[in-house]
Design an enzyme around this catalytic site. Structure first.
Site, PDB file in Angstrom:
ATOM      1  N   LYS A  99     -79.057  -7.184  49.706  1.00 50.15           N
ATOM      2  CA  LYS A  99     -80.153  -6.104  49.980  1.00 50.15           C
ATOM      3  C   LYS A  99     -80.153  -4.842  48.846  1.00 50.15           C
ATOM      4  O   LYS A  99     -80.873  -4.028  48.879  1.00 50.15           O
ATOM      5  CB  LYS A  99     -79.742  -5.352  51.285  1.00 50.15           C
ATOM      6  CG  LYS A  99     -80.034  -6.331  52.353  1.00 50.15           C
ATOM      7  CD  LYS A  99     -79.651  -5.766  53.561  1.00 50.15           C
ATOM      8  CE  LYS A  99     -80.038  -6.586  54.850  1.00 50.15           C
ATOM      9  NZ  LYS A  99     -79.588  -6.041  56.247  1.00 50.15           N
ATOM     10  N   CYS A 100     -79.015  -4.901  47.938  1.00 51.02           N
ATOM     11  CA  CYS A 100     -79.113  -3.982  46.907  1.00 51.02           C
ATOM     12  C   CYS A 100     -79.501  -4.216  45.377  1.00 51.02           C
ATOM     13  O   CYS A 100     -79.330  -5.324  44.972  1.00 51.02           O
ATOM     14  CB  CYS A 100     -77.490  -3.821  46.491  1.00 51.02           C
ATOM     15  SG  CYS A 100     -77.056  -2.704  45.150  1.00 51.02           S
ATOM     16  N   GLY A 101     -80.422  -3.399  45.019  1.00 48.66           N
ATOM     17  CA  GLY A 101     -81.312  -3.887  43.833  1.00 48.66           C
ATOM     18  C   GLY A 101     -80.433  -3.876  42.623  1.00 48.66           C
ATOM     19  O   GLY A 101     -80.370  -4.786  41.837  1.00 48.66           O
TER      20      GLY A 101
END
Length: 114
Positions: A10-12
């Site tokens: 979920k982390c860019g």
């Protein structure tokens, strides 16, 4: 070369770091979704030692209750125990290769160990 990334999909920044690893010729990537399979306190301590960081420097503040819990001022053992118990407190992504460990924020830091 083998590279292990402690990854949050979920982390860019984590996704961008993983893309760099996957696009680098000769790199065999092991992805560990640390929220599902968190490293223990001893493993975290070793990763931070190898990265030249304190556990407090590897503590995720944004989006967590770390400050309310007093973790930025806590001793190493307390921070590591909290991270092992609640892995959302681990800043990501951590990447380990035979050349060392980096907290890849920004994602370009991964090049230091490739």
């Amino acid at each position: 070369m083998k590279a292990t990334i402690w990854h949050n999909p979920k982390c860019g920044t984590s996704r961008k770091t993983l893309a760099i690893l996957e696009e680098t010729p000769g790199v065999e990537v092991e992805v560990v979704e640390y929220l599902k399979t968190p490293p223990g306190a001893d493993r975290l301590a070793q990763l931070y030692r190898d990265a030249g960081l304190t556990p407090q420097q590897g503590l995720r503040l944004r989006g967590t209750d770390a400050e309310e819990r007093g973790l930025p001022q806590a001793d190493d053992a307390a921070v590591l125990a909290a991270m092992a118990e609640d892995p959302i407190l681990i800043e990501r992504p951590l990447v380990e290769t035979e050349k060392g460990v980096r907290l890849c924020r920004p994602q370009e830091k991964v090049h230091e160990i490739l």
